[in-house]
Design an enzyme around this catalytic site. Structure first.
Site: not given
Ligand SMILES: NC(=O)c1ccc[n+]([C@@H]2O[C@H](COP(=O)([O-])OP(=O)(O)OC[C@H]3O[C@@H](n4cnc5c(N)ncnc54)[C@H](OP(=O)(O)O)[C@@H]3O)[C@@H](O)[C@H]2O)c1
Length: 358
Positions: A152, A210, A243, A250
């Protein structure tokens, strides 16, 4: 009426996943039919699975909030026509690979970004890279493919550099980011989390992994593609990623050395007039203008970013930089969710659909 394409969101309960769900709501081409997450959420309604941490700008419909979340280990790719993945990278490799054998997967995760037959796609910036998904299918024998978006933090940076690079060439870039809490996912936004408490009224000077991603992904995205091979751009890049206590969007300070001499008025026009494939093809999620440049020294700001829409890159404080030769400096804001996660991968899916990749 043309039948919509059935979509599943993997990792639907997290920060990025909620943003995918939001971006798919009332989508003219894709129909959200299933939500997948871990066994922790499986069996719960979506509303219950996300209730501790909510990232929506626009709350989804009751139909979506009442959908039952499924355990992604138990869903079958054949039941869907497209998957959007917002899974943690550690598990994305296996799950996305399993789905890509059968259907296209558009991902916010980093698991596949560095593989040579995988693009890091931002349709506003490197639409030509999309074609390597064909190579991926051929090489891996997959019916689908994996098409990730970038980290991101990279999005606002490369979107603002691309037009400058086309016009003047770029030799060096340095970027200092002030990244929002939601960029850290659930732990950043959950009110009682230790991580969030550690950022409160504070700045954390380091985000694990990062800076490497900023350097590597920026070079790949701005690289040349010839015969399905991407050659990374020859730009010297440095980054400091921090952060800050901002909920969403951002903020980055960018310093650029161009190859040719530049002048500020011309750079402003070059950025403001930039349009790319999503605008030309009038894709449903494309902003009219990908970049908006401000003369007002008080713009852009993360808090005001959404007055201009989630998919735009906002540039301000554009001025000569006295340190670099042909130096420019400016600040950028970019929504880490709308542009950097869900909205971004939905735009990629629109682009590949329009270009008949699936
Ligand atoms: N946040 C951002 O701004 C952003 C931007 C660009 C890219 N990303 C990328 O997007 C991805 C998700 O990031 P996030 O920030 O959304 O993380 P997050 O809020 O921690 O969400 C993680 C998601 O994955 C699921 N999950 C975790 N462990 C799992 C498992 N063992 N089996 C199946 N599902 C599982 C979680 O489900 P439960 O709720 O059931 O635990 C939740 O739906 C990452 O790879 C991150 O690098 C994030």
């Amino acid at each position: 009426m043309v039948r919509k394409i059935d979509a599943i969101v993997l990792g639907a309960t997290g920060a990025a996943g909620q943003n995918v769900v939001e971006s798919l709501q009332n989508h003219p081409w894709f129909k959200l039919v299933a939500l997948g997450a871990s066994s922790r959420s499986a069996g719960k309604t979506y509303k219950d699975a996300i209730k501790d941490a909510i990232f929506f700008e626009r709350t989804p419909s009751e139909d979506i909030l009442n959908m039952k979340v499924q355990d992604i280990d138990k869903v079958s790719p054949e039941d869907y026509q497209i998957a959007f993945s917002a899974l943690p990278s550690e598990i994305a490799k296996t799950i996305e690979g399993k789905f890509a054998k059968k259907i296209p997967v558009f991902s916010t995760a980093s698991a596949y970004r560095n593989e040579e037959d995988v693009p890091i796609l931002i349709p506003d910036v490197n639409p030509k890279h999309a074609k390597i998904v064909k190579k991926q299918q051929e090489k891996r024998g997959w019916e689908g493919f994996v098409c990730p978006g970038p980290n991101c933090t990279v999005v606002g940076l490369v979107t603002s550099i691309k037009p400058i690079m086309e016009k003047y060439g770029v030799k060096k870039v340095h970027m200092v980011s002030s990244q929002s809490l939601s960029g850290a996912g659930e732990k950043g936004i959950r009110l009682n989390s230790e991580y969030r408490k550690s950022v409160e009224m504070n700045v954390l000077p380091y985000i694990d992994g990062e800076e490497e991603k900023v350097i590597q992904e920026t070079k790949k995205i701005l690289g040349n593609i010839k015969k399905y091979i991407i050659t990374p751009a020859e730009i010297k890049i440095g980054a400091t990623c921090t952060r800050v206590y901002v909920e969403r969007v951002h903020f980055e300070s960018v310093f650029v050395e161009t190859k040719k001499e530049n002048n500020i008025k011309d750079v402003k026009e070059t950025l403001s007039n930039y349009v790319s494939e999503p605008q030309k093809l009038q894709l449903p999620s494309a902003p009219q203008k990908p970049i908006i440049v401000f003369d007002d020294n008080n713009q852009p700001q993360p808090k005001l970013h959404h007055d201009y829409g989630g998919q735009v890159t906002l540039v301000g404080r554009l001025r000569k930089d006295p340190v670099f030769k042909n130096g420019l400096s400016y600040v950028v804001t970019s929504d880490n969710l709308d542009k950097g996660a869900g909205g971004g991968v939905v735009l990629s899916a629109e682009y590949l659909k329009k270009k008949n990749y699936f």
